[in-house]
Design an enzyme around this catalytic site. Sequence first.
Site, PDB file in Angstrom:
ATOM      1  N   ASP A 117      -2.652   1.656   8.399  1.00  0.00           N
ATOM      2  CA  ASP A 117      -2.758   1.499   7.094  1.00  0.00           C
ATOM      3  C   ASP A 117      -1.542   2.020   6.397  1.00  0.00           C
ATOM      4  O   ASP A 117      -1.243   3.247   6.550  1.00  0.00           O
ATOM      5  CB  ASP A 117      -3.761   2.217   6.423  1.00  0.00           C
ATOM      6  CG  ASP A 117      -4.272   1.963   5.036  1.00  0.00           C
ATOM      7  OD1 ASP A 117      -3.405   1.637   4.389  1.00  0.00           O
ATOM      8  OD2 ASP A 117      -5.539   2.277   4.602  1.00  0.00           O
ATOM      9  N   MET A 118      -0.850   1.175   5.699  1.00  0.00           N
ATOM     10  CA  MET A 118       0.417   1.710   5.348  1.00  0.00           C
ATOM     11  C   MET A 118       0.363   2.957   4.050  1.00  0.00           C
ATOM     12  O   MET A 118       1.055   3.530   3.883  1.00  0.00           O
ATOM     13  CB  MET A 118       1.135   0.453   4.539  1.00  0.00           C
ATOM     14  CG  MET A 118       0.423  -0.028   3.107  1.00  0.00           C
ATOM     15  SD  MET A 118       1.177  -1.408   2.586  1.00  0.00           S
ATOM     16  CE  MET A 118       0.181  -2.077   1.380  1.00  0.00           C
ATOM     17  N   LYS A 171       7.837  -7.277   2.533  1.00  0.00           N
ATOM     18  CA  LYS A 171       8.178  -8.666   1.859  1.00  0.00           C
ATOM     19  C   LYS A 171       6.851  -8.880   1.072  1.00  0.00           C
ATOM     20  O   LYS A 171       5.809  -9.067   1.779  1.00  0.00           O
ATOM     21  CB  LYS A 171       8.129  -9.909   2.945  1.00  0.00           C
ATOM     22  CG  LYS A 171       8.390 -11.308   2.103  1.00  0.00           C
ATOM     23  CD  LYS A 171       8.214 -12.282   3.349  1.00  0.00           C
ATOM     24  CE  LYS A 171       7.953 -13.679   2.708  1.00  0.00           C
ATOM     25  NZ  LYS A 171       6.693 -13.773   2.111  1.00  0.00           N
ATOM     26  N   HIS A 224       4.671  -5.736  -5.109  1.00  0.00           N
ATOM     27  CA  HIS A 224       3.978  -6.312  -6.274  1.00  0.00           C
ATOM     28  C   HIS A 224       2.629  -6.252  -6.431  1.00  0.00           C
ATOM     29  O   HIS A 224       1.924  -6.630  -7.321  1.00  0.00           O
ATOM     30  CB  HIS A 224       4.798  -7.613  -6.575  1.00  0.00           C
ATOM     31  CG  HIS A 224       4.327  -8.855  -5.850  1.00  0.00           C
ATOM     32  ND1 HIS A 224       5.093 -10.161  -5.558  1.00  0.00           N
ATOM     33  CD2 HIS A 224       3.378  -8.940  -4.854  1.00  0.00           C
ATOM     34  CE1 HIS A 224       4.193 -10.746  -4.924  1.00  0.00           C
ATOM     35  NE2 HIS A 224       3.235  -9.983  -4.407  1.00  0.00           N
TER      36      HIS A 224
END
Length: 357
Positions: free
Chosen positions: A244-245, A258, A262
Site C-alpha cells: 500500500d503506497m 503515472k 490526480h
Amino acid sequence: MGSIQEQNSIDLQPLLDAQLDLWHDTFAFIKSMAFKAAMELRLADAIDHHGGAATLPQIATKVTLHPSKIPCLRRLMRVLTVTGVFSVIKDPTGDQIYQLTPASRLLIGSSSLAPTLSLILNNIFVSPFLGFGSWLEHELPDLSLFEMKHGHTIWEVVGHDATMSTLFNDGMVADTRFLMDIAIRECGDVFQGINSLVDVAGGLGAAAQAISKAFPQIDVSVLELAHVVHNAPAGTKLKYVAGDMFESIPPANAVFLKWVLHDWGDSECVKILKNCKNAIPPRDAGGKVIIVDAVIGASPSNLKLTETHVLYDLFITVANGIERDEQEWRNIIFGAGFSDYKIIPVLGVRSIIEVYP
C-alpha cells in the site's frame, strides 16, 4: 452615416455572436457522441480497409449499418469531417471521398487509442454529469458524482463487473502504451543512470514493462494492492510487490507515478510523496521521483491544450479527482519535503515532472 438597418446590424452582431457561443457550447456533447458512434461502428477501420480513402457506400458496406440509415451516416460523417476526425474531398465525378487524418489514424491498429477514449465516453462515466449541478449543492465531504449516480465507487464497479473491468484495463493499457512509447523516445534521458525503479500503483505493469524493455539495465518493480498482484502476468522480468503506497514504498533509485496523484487530495498526495522520498537515495546519489500527469497551463499559448486540461480536470471530479497547475504541484512537492522539481511538457495532455529530494 449608414442607414438605420446597417446600424442595427452592427449593434446586433455581438448579440448574435454571443448566441452562437452558447449554441456551440450547448451542442458540444453531440460532437462527443458522434465520435463515440464512430468508434462503435469502427468507421476508421472501414476507411483504412479501403486504403485510407473511401466513399460513403464503401464505408456503409463495411460497418454494421442498416441500409435505411445511410443518409444518417452521411450526416454523421459531415460532423466528423467538420471536427477533424476525418477529412473529405470530391473526386472528378463529384462523389465525396472520406479520408483518414492523423487523429483517426490513432483509432486503428495495435496502438489504437479507441479503448481509452471509449472508456471515457462510456455511459457509466457520462451519465453522472447529468446531476453535476445538484452535486455541487451538497456540502463536502460528499459522495463522488459516480457514487451518487451508481451507488458504488468506480473501484467497486471495476472490481466486481467483469465487463467493466475489461473495458477499464484495456483503456489503461492502450493509453499507457501510447504514452510510454513517446516518453521513452522523446525524453528517455529521464531514465538514464537509474539502476532500480518502482512503479507505484502500476496496475498490471504496462508502463513498467515498457521501461524494462527500453532500459534492460534497470531493475523494475511494480507496487500494487494484493488482489492486483494476484492477477499480474507471468513470464516478465518485472517484480510485483503487494503493498500500500500510503504505508511504505520499496526502496529504489527512482519512483515512477503515472496518473496516480490526480486521484487524491493534497494531504493524501503529500503522504504518498513522503513515502516516495523515504524510498529513494539523496539527489546526489541519483534519487528522484518521476511523475507523469497533467499540469494545467504548462503550455499557455496552446488554447486547445489548456481547454483539454480544464475539461479533463472537471471530468475526473466524477471520482473526486483533481488536476493541478504548477503552483498546486509545487505546494504538494515542497509540502512532502522535496527540494526541487522540473516540468517537461513533452507528452501532449500530460507532462513529465522530475522531483528531487
